[in-house]
Motif scaffolding. Structure first.
Motif, PDB file in Angstrom:
ATOM      1  N   UNK A  70       0.700   2.558  11.291  1.00  0.00           N
ATOM      2  CA  UNK A  70       0.043   3.867  11.426  1.00  0.00           C
ATOM      3  C   UNK A  70       0.086   4.613  10.087  1.00  0.00           C
ATOM      4  N   UNK A  71       1.226   4.538   9.410  1.00  0.00           N
ATOM      5  CA  UNK A  71       1.355   5.196   8.104  1.00  0.00           C
ATOM      6  C   UNK A  71       0.415   4.562   7.085  1.00  0.00           C
ATOM      7  N   UNK A  72       0.285   3.243   7.124  1.00  0.00           N
ATOM      8  CA  UNK A  72      -0.617   2.557   6.191  1.00  0.00           C
ATOM      9  C   UNK A  72      -2.064   2.988   6.430  1.00  0.00           C
ATOM     10  N   UNK A  73      -2.448   3.126   7.704  1.00  0.00           N
ATOM     11  CA  UNK A  73      -3.793   3.617   8.031  1.00  0.00           C
ATOM     12  C   UNK A  73      -3.979   5.040   7.519  1.00  0.00           C
ATOM     13  N   UNK A  74      -2.958   5.865   7.668  1.00  0.00           N
ATOM     14  CA  UNK A  74      -3.045   7.254   7.212  1.00  0.00           C
ATOM     15  C   UNK A  74      -3.172   7.322   5.693  1.00  0.00           C
ATOM     16  N   UNK A  75      -2.533   6.393   4.999  1.00  0.00           N
ATOM     17  CA  UNK A  75      -2.652   6.362   3.534  1.00  0.00           C
ATOM     18  C   UNK A  75      -4.094   6.092   3.118  1.00  0.00           C
ATOM     19  N   UNK A  76      -4.798   5.333   3.926  1.00  0.00           N
ATOM     20  CA  UNK A  76      -6.185   5.017   3.594  1.00  0.00           C
ATOM     21  C   UNK A  76      -7.147   6.161   3.849  1.00  0.00           C
ATOM     22  N   UNK A  77      -6.746   7.156   4.616  1.00  0.00           N
ATOM     23  CA  UNK A  77      -7.650   8.249   4.965  1.00  0.00           C
ATOM     24  C   UNK A  77      -7.689   9.367   3.930  1.00  0.00           C
ATOM     25  N   UNK A  78      -6.686   9.457   3.098  1.00  0.00           N
ATOM     26  CA  UNK A  78      -6.563  10.564   2.131  1.00  0.00           C
ATOM     27  C   UNK A  78      -6.488  11.917   2.826  1.00  0.00           C
ATOM     28  N   UNK A  79      -6.026  11.923   4.064  1.00  0.00           N
ATOM     29  CA  UNK A  79      -5.885  13.154   4.850  1.00  0.00           C
ATOM     30  C   UNK A  79      -4.407  13.528   4.903  1.00  0.00           C
ATOM     31  N   UNK A  80      -4.010  14.622   4.248  1.00  0.00           N
ATOM     32  CA  UNK A  80      -2.601  15.010   4.259  1.00  0.00           C
ATOM     33  C   UNK A  80      -2.049  15.261   5.659  1.00  0.00           C
ATOM     34  N   UNK A  81      -2.868  15.776   6.559  1.00  0.00           N
ATOM     35  CA  UNK A  81      -2.412  16.014   7.933  1.00  0.00           C
ATOM     36  C   UNK A  81      -2.071  14.713   8.641  1.00  0.00           C
ATOM     37  N   UNK A  82      -2.908  13.705   8.442  1.00  0.00           N
ATOM     38  CA  UNK A  82      -2.638  12.396   9.036  1.00  0.00           C
ATOM     39  C   UNK A  82      -1.393  11.778   8.418  1.00  0.00           C
ATOM     40  N   UNK A  83      -1.222  11.997   7.126  1.00  0.00           N
ATOM     41  CA  UNK A  83      -0.027  11.472   6.449  1.00  0.00           C
ATOM     42  C   UNK A  83       1.234  12.135   6.989  1.00  0.00           C
ATOM     43  N   UNK A  84       1.179  13.441   7.192  1.00  0.00           N
ATOM     44  CA  UNK A  84       2.353  14.165   7.723  1.00  0.00           C
ATOM     45  C   UNK A  84       2.687  13.678   9.141  1.00  0.00           C
ATOM     46  N   UNK A  85       1.664  13.509   9.968  1.00  0.00           N
ATOM     47  CA  UNK A  85       1.891  13.037  11.341  1.00  0.00           C
ATOM     48  C   UNK A  85       2.466  11.622  11.336  1.00  0.00           C
ATOM     49  N   UNK A  86       1.933  10.775  10.469  1.00  0.00           N
ATOM     50  CA  UNK A  86       2.441   9.403  10.367  1.00  0.00           C
ATOM     51  C   UNK A  86       3.882   9.401   9.867  1.00  0.00           C
ATOM     52  N   UNK A  87       4.172  10.300   8.944  1.00  0.00           N
ATOM     53  CA  UNK A  87       5.543  10.400   8.420  1.00  0.00           C
ATOM     54  C   UNK A  87       6.506  10.828   9.519  1.00  0.00           C
ATOM     55  N   UNK A  88       6.113  11.814  10.323  1.00  0.00           N
ATOM     56  CA  UNK A  88       6.984  12.262  11.421  1.00  0.00           C
ATOM     57  C   UNK A  88       7.254  11.127  12.406  1.00  0.00           C
ATOM     58  N   UNK A  89       6.203  10.384  12.754  1.00  0.00           N
ATOM     59  CA  UNK A  89       6.373   9.265  13.691  1.00  0.00           C
ATOM     60  C   UNK A  89       7.273   8.192  13.086  1.00  0.00           C
ATOM     61  N   UNK A  90       7.084   7.925  11.809  1.00  0.00           N
ATOM     62  CA  UNK A  90       7.892   6.911  11.131  1.00  0.00           C
ATOM     63  C   UNK A  90       9.352   7.342  11.048  1.00  0.00           C
TER      64      UNK A  90
END
Length: 156
Positions: free
Chosen positions: A124-144
């Motif tokens: 999920x975090x790898x997918x978020x890295x591909x989006x360039x969306x900081x919100x998605x990155x933060x959510x992925x980080x919390x889940x991780x």
């Protein structure tokens, strides 16, 4: 009434030898059991320490990319806060892309050390890295981070 004397069927020397070797056998088995238990504990500790190191490396990288992407968003939104510090958009994006190339190296130990839940959160975090969306990155980080805490048996 005549008392019968109890006579052992074993020779007294054999009894002594059985006692000595029986005690040695019990001591050896106890030692082997102790070594086995300690080896399992040491291995579990080693895995926990390696997981912790790998988790920290991945989270630091993820946070650095997130901060850079937020900075890039501020600059593109015309925020004077980003430009006031002399931040150049291309430099920020370039640094974020550079950090992203380090993701496979940072995430490889997580795949090897497990557990499976971390691997899923990692995807999920790898997918978020591909989006360039900081919100998605933060959510992925919390889940991780939540999954990592469970893997390390850290109580909240």
């Amino acid at each position: 009434m005549i008392l019968a004397a109890t006579v052992s069927a074993l020779d007294p020397t054999a009894q002594v030898l059985l006692t000595i070797f029986g005690g040695a056998l019990v001591a050896t088995l106890g030692g082997l059991l102790g070594v086995s238990i300690q080896a399992r504990r040491d291995h579990a500790k080693w895995v926990r320490e390696r997981r912790y190191e790998a988790f920290i490396t991945a989270i630091v990288l993820l946070r650095q990319v997130t901060v850079l992407m937020e900075e890039a968003n501020k600059i593109t939104a015309g925020s004077t806060e980003g430009t006031a510090r002399g931040t150049d958009f291309t430099a920020v994006v370039s640094r974020a892309k550079e950090l992203k190339t380090g993701w496979p190296e940072a995430s490889a130990p997580l795949v090897v050390l497990g557990p499976d839940g971390v691997d899923k959160a990692l995807g999920i975090a790898a997918e978020a890295l591909g989006t360039d969306d900081p919100g998605a990155l933060r959510a992925a980080e919390r889940a991780l981070v939540t999954t990592m805490r469970k893997a390390l048996a850290i109580k909240e």
